[in-house]
Design a protein around this motif. Structure first.
Motif, short mmCIF file in Angstrom:
data_model
loop_
_atom_site.label_atom_id
_atom_site.label_comp_id
_atom_site.label_asym_id
_atom_site.label_seq_id
_atom_site.Cartn_x
_atom_site.Cartn_y
_atom_site.Cartn_z
N ALA A 19 -51.77 100.77 -24.52
CA ALA A 19 -51.45 100.43 -23.13
C ALA A 19 -52.62 100.71 -22.19
CB ALA A 19 -50.21 101.22 -22.68
N SER A 20 -53.34 101.78 -22.44
CA SER A 20 -54.46 102.12 -21.57
C SER A 20 -55.59 101.10 -21.69
CB SER A 20 -54.98 103.53 -21.88
OG SER A 20 -55.42 103.63 -23.23
N ASP A 21 -55.79 100.55 -22.89
CA ASP A 21 -56.82 99.54 -23.08
C ASP A 21 -56.43 98.24 -22.39
OD1 ASP A 21 -59.32 98.61 -24.38
OD2 ASP A 21 -57.96 97.25 -25.43
N VAL A 22 -55.15 97.90 -22.45
CA VAL A 22 -54.66 96.71 -21.74
C VAL A 22 -54.95 96.84 -20.25
CG1 VAL A 22 -52.65 95.33 -21.13
CG2 VAL A 22 -52.83 96.30 -23.43
N ALA A 23 -54.58 98.00 -19.68
CA ALA A 23 -54.77 98.23 -18.25
C ALA A 23 -56.24 98.22 -17.86
CB ALA A 23 -54.13 99.56 -17.86
N LYS A 24 -57.08 98.81 -18.70
CA LYS A 24 -58.51 98.88 -18.42
C LYS A 24 -59.12 97.48 -18.36
CE LYS A 24 -62.84 100.88 -20.16
NZ LYS A 24 -63.46 101.69 -21.24
N GLN A 25 -58.76 96.62 -19.33
CA GLN A 25 -59.31 95.27 -19.36
C GLN A 25 -58.75 94.38 -18.25
OE1 GLN A 25 -60.02 93.15 -23.00
NE2 GLN A 25 -59.65 94.97 -24.27
N ALA A 26 -57.51 94.67 -17.84
CA ALA A 26 -56.86 93.82 -16.84
C ALA A 26 -57.11 94.27 -15.41
CB ALA A 26 -55.35 93.79 -17.10
N GLU A 27 -57.72 95.44 -15.24
CA GLU A 27 -57.84 96.05 -13.92
C GLU A 27 -58.51 95.12 -12.90
OE1 GLU A 27 -59.48 100.17 -11.83
OE2 GLU A 27 -59.77 99.83 -13.96
N GLN A 28 -59.66 94.57 -13.23
CA GLN A 28 -60.39 93.74 -12.28
C GLN A 28 -59.68 92.40 -12.03
OE1 GLN A 28 -63.01 94.59 -10.39
NE2 GLN A 28 -62.75 96.64 -11.29
N GLU A 29 -59.08 91.84 -13.08
CA GLU A 29 -58.44 90.54 -12.97
C GLU A 29 -57.15 90.59 -12.16
OE1 GLU A 29 -59.98 87.99 -13.94
OE2 GLU A 29 -61.48 88.80 -15.30
N LEU A 30 -56.42 91.71 -12.25
CA LEU A 30 -55.09 91.78 -11.66
C LEU A 30 -55.02 92.63 -10.39
CD1 LEU A 30 -53.03 92.19 -14.96
CD2 LEU A 30 -53.50 90.09 -13.69
N LYS A 31 -56.13 93.23 -10.01
CA LYS A 31 -56.14 94.09 -8.84
C LYS A 31 -55.71 93.32 -7.59
CE LYS A 31 -59.14 97.40 -6.43
NZ LYS A 31 -60.51 97.98 -6.37
N GLY A 32 -54.74 93.89 -6.87
CA GLY A 32 -54.26 93.29 -5.63
C GLY A 32 -53.30 92.14 -5.82
N LYS A 33 -52.91 91.85 -7.07
CA LYS A 33 -52.00 90.75 -7.34
C LYS A 33 -50.60 91.27 -7.69
CE LYS A 33 -55.58 87.65 -9.19
NZ LYS A 33 -56.02 86.83 -10.36
N LYS A 34 -49.65 90.36 -7.62
CA LYS A 34 -48.33 90.64 -8.17
C LYS A 34 -48.36 90.24 -9.64
CE LYS A 34 -45.69 89.88 -3.91
NZ LYS A 34 -44.61 89.06 -3.26
N VAL A 35 -47.87 91.13 -10.48
CA VAL A 35 -47.99 90.92 -11.92
C VAL A 35 -46.63 91.03 -12.60
CG1 VAL A 35 -49.04 91.77 -14.07
CG2 VAL A 35 -50.33 91.89 -11.91
N VAL A 36 -46.35 90.12 -13.53
CA VAL A 36 -45.17 90.25 -14.39
C VAL A 36 -45.67 90.40 -15.83
CG1 VAL A 36 -44.90 87.72 -14.54
CG2 VAL A 36 -43.00 89.24 -15.15
N VAL A 37 -45.23 91.46 -16.48
CA VAL A 37 -45.63 91.75 -17.85
C VAL A 37 -44.59 91.14 -18.79
CG1 VAL A 37 -46.22 93.54 -19.52
CG2 VAL A 37 -46.67 93.91 -17.08
N VAL A 38 -45.07 90.29 -19.68
CA VAL A 38 -44.21 89.59 -20.63
C VAL A 38 -44.72 89.90 -22.03
CG1 VAL A 38 -43.21 87.36 -21.27
CG2 VAL A 38 -44.00 87.75 -18.92
N GLY A 39 -43.82 90.06 -22.98
CA GLY A 39 -44.27 90.39 -24.32
C GLY A 39 -43.67 89.53 -25.40
#
Length: 270
Positions: A133-153
């Motif tokens: 989970a921490s690696d997912v967040a680290k890679q997504a940080e710049q792309e998703l910063k300030g956005k509304k996000v829905v996590v789907v699996g």
């Protein structure tokens, strides 16, 4: 995993499809109990008072089927048996084969299209695969910063979505949930609050077009269906096997690219 069977085909692809022999080693009893949620399944069987329980595995999980059946059998009094030769795509619950053996519950393992059963209750066991989970967040940080996000699996990662959501730094984070993940679905349930297969988007604070989707899982028909049917502001996927985040488009998504190609061919034919 096997792709869902095409609903507009004549069945030839299913008849001619070769069985997939998994190259991975069979799991140990301890691993099987965790990955295939044996304790939860045994509890559901006992609570529901079921007597004949059919276990349906896709080809790539068959190596573990005997072990899972054995682990369940020592925990419950019901008769446990494994279905073989699924009539159609393995993503659908094979009610016909189960009814031939008078089953009163089907436990469906692995990828599923979550289509409704018409007569038999079904317990979905997606499997429990791990993702960092921490690696997912680290890679997504710049792309998703300030956005509304829905996590789907994809289904094997459903149990990880809440943990991933807690790591994501964004304006608002929602999780798309599958109600049948923790419950037996009974087709006789008809009231408005009944638990039915499919994803729920109730955590979204607004339309899907306001959100960026973060999909956890490999490229698959599930991801393609989401990209086609849901109008997200943008869509990213994190592939656990590669530990890689990517922006989804027809240029990088093979299934989506093939679909767009066929649509264009139909347009050109006119």
């Amino acid at each position: 995993m096997q792709a869902p069977a095409a609903i507009d085909g004549d069945g030839r692809d299913v008849i001619e499809r070769d069985a997939v022999a998994s190259e991975r080693r069979a799991r140990t009893a301890e691993e099987a109990v965790e990955v295939y949620e044996v304790e939860r399944t045994a509890s559901a069987i006992a609570t529901g008072g079921y007597h004949m329980v059919a276990l349906q595995f896709p080809d790539e999980m068959l190596a573990d089927s005997t072990l899972v059946a054995e682990q369940l059998q020592i925990r419950v009094s019901a008769q446990i048996f494994v279905l073989a030769d699924t009539s159609y795509g393995s993503c659908c619950v094979d009610e016909v084969a189960a009814q031939h053996y008078h089953a009163d519950l089907v436990v469906h393992y692995g990828r599923t299209c979550l289509s409704l059963t018409s007569q038999l209750p079904v317990l979905y066991v997606f499997g429990r695969e791990h993702v960092d989970a921490s690696d997912v967040a680290k890679q997504a940080e710049q792309e998703l910063k300030g956005k509304k996000v829905v996590v789907v699996g994809d289904v094997p990662y459903m149990h990880m979505l809440d943990e991933i959501a807690r790591h994501i730094k964004a304006e608002h984070v929602a999780v798309a949930r599958i109600p049948v993940q923790n419950h037996v679905y009974t087709p006789t349930q008809q009231n408005s609050s009944h638990i039915a297969p499919g994803r729920l988007w109730s955590e979204l604070a607004g339309p899907a077009s306001d959100y960026s989707m973060l999909y956890i899982g490999e490229e698959s028909p599930t991801l393609t269906n989401l990209l086609v049917t849901m109008r997200f502001q943008s869509a990213y996927s994190y592939q656990p096997s590669l530990k890689q985040l990517r922006l989804e488009s027809s240029k990088v998504n093979r299934h989506l690219g093939q679909r767009y190609h066929m649509v264009q061919r139909v347009k050109d034919a006119n």
